[in-house]
Design an enzyme around this catalytic site. Structure first.
Site: not given
Ligand code: MG
Ligand code: ZN
Length: 369
Positions: A47, A88, A141, A262, A266, A305
């Site tokens: 992620d 996500s 996800t 991810d 962030h 992404h």
């Molecule tokens: Mg995820």
């Molecule tokens: Zn995210």
């Protein structure tokens, strides 16, 4: 004159085929070997894993990642149904259903209608299935493979949806969405009634369990590696899932998420990204080692992404310094890399849409049956 012409032609022919070794006969070389079809698929999603996230992990790890063992590389276009920048939920729904949808949606199309996921199709076709994540198993996800809800925040509804999909093994957090629910239902009881054995740690799972298995590694999400998650937890979870699934005669479909790369993005935190990236890479090693020995397993590793608009502006890893810079605390529209290994890996090269992953997997799952 005629002889000179023949000589010139011969020289010309020799020059034109410099790579053909003497004595090799084109006729005896199979020009179009039948493509090999995999029996099993392991789909691994990092992620927020853009190219800089991969690179940062690689630099921090002596300039090497296990995923370099994959020789079929592609780039994935990540847009969602509503914009260039996906979340996500929409990203995973593109993988799982082949449909672009609105951000926040899991397993439903642009109109909110449930779409059958590749994991559900694999189940129907008799393949064994698995789901492994380092966040709640109801998080966007993993949820997009087993649930159909318009909003990713509907964790209790997503948990309820999971009762209808007999995933052979799931490992992740989120126990509370099954055991302490606003509707008073106890879905752990339901899982037991449905033939599951539920555990709180992967070490508690016996070598052979003739039932479906659920492992809740946390009440909500798992801690980050910086906050004490075991450095072997994800790798061992993948090993456990593979050991459970590999006995399936018809093959298996396993989804693994390196969930927290991810979150490092962030937080604009390079160390968080790097440690989660290397954690994901340890899990990748387990999958690759299995696939290498097995010979019938396709592994596809990609991201939903990029997160953070991350770039590496300065690196002296020997001094523990990798200086990352960020352009945002959110996701970006950058294409993400994909890495494939094993039979069928050649289908995952070039530039393709996130939705194409579903289509490519569907052909393989369809072939198996
Ligand atoms: Mg995820
Ligand atoms: Zn995210």
């Amino acid at each position: 004159m005629f002889l000179r012409l023949i000589t010139c032609m011969l020289i010309f022919l020799c020059l034109c085929s410099p790579s053909l070794p003497a004595g090799e006969n084109r006729e005896t070389t199979p020009s179009n070997p039948a493509p090999r079809q995999p029996k099993n698929i392991i789909f691994m999603i990092g992620d927020g894993m853009g190219l800089s996230q991969v690179t940062a992990g690689m630099i921090a790890n002596n300039n090497y990642l296990e995923l370099e063992r994959c020789k079929h590389i592609g780039l994935v276009k990540t847009s969602s149904g509503t914009g260039w920048i996906t979340d996500s939920a929409a990203g995973a729904t593109a993988f799982s259903t082949g449909k672009k949808t609105f951000n926040g949606a899991v397993g439903v199309d642009m109109e909110g209608y449930p779409q059958k996921t590749i994991l559900e199709i694999a189940e129907e076709k008799g393949l064994a299935t698995g789901l492994v994540a380092t966040v709640s198993i109801t998080h966007a996800t993993p949820a997009a493979f087993v649930a159909h809800q318009p909003f990713r925040t509907m964790h209790e509804e997503i948990a309820l949806d999971m009762m209808a999909v007999p995933v052979d093994i799931f490992i992740g957090g989120g126990r509370r969405f099954f055991s302490h629910r606003s509707d008073g239902k106890n879905l752990i009881d339901t899982l037991n009634k449905n033939g599951y054995r539920i555990f709180d740690a992967i070490a508690d799972v016996p070598d052979t369990v003739p039932h479906n298995v659920g492992v809740f590694l946390g009440d909500l999400h798992l801690p980050s590696l910086m906050n004490g998650r075991d450095t072997l937890l994800l790798a061992n979870s993948v090993q456990l899932a593979i050991d459970k699934l590999k006995t399936s005669e018809k093959g298996f479909f396993l989804v693994v998420e390196g969930s927290q790369i991810d979150w490092g993005g962030h937080q604009n935190n390079s160390e968080y990204i790097i440690r989660e990236m290397l954690d994901f890479d340890r899990a990748i090693k387990v999958a690759l080692d299995f696939a290498e020995a097995d010979g019938e397993t396709l592994i596809v590793i990609t991201a939903d992404h990029e997160t953070g608009g991350y770039a590496i502006n300065y690196a002296m890893p020997e001094k523990g310094r990798i200086y990352g810079v960020f352009t945002t605390v959110d996701h970006t529209a950058a294409m993400v890399p994909s890495f494939a290994f094993g039979p069928g890996a050649e289908n995952f090269t070039g530039i393709f849409e996130n939705t194409a992953i579903f289509t490519k997997f569907l052909q393989i799952v369809g072939y198996n049956n």
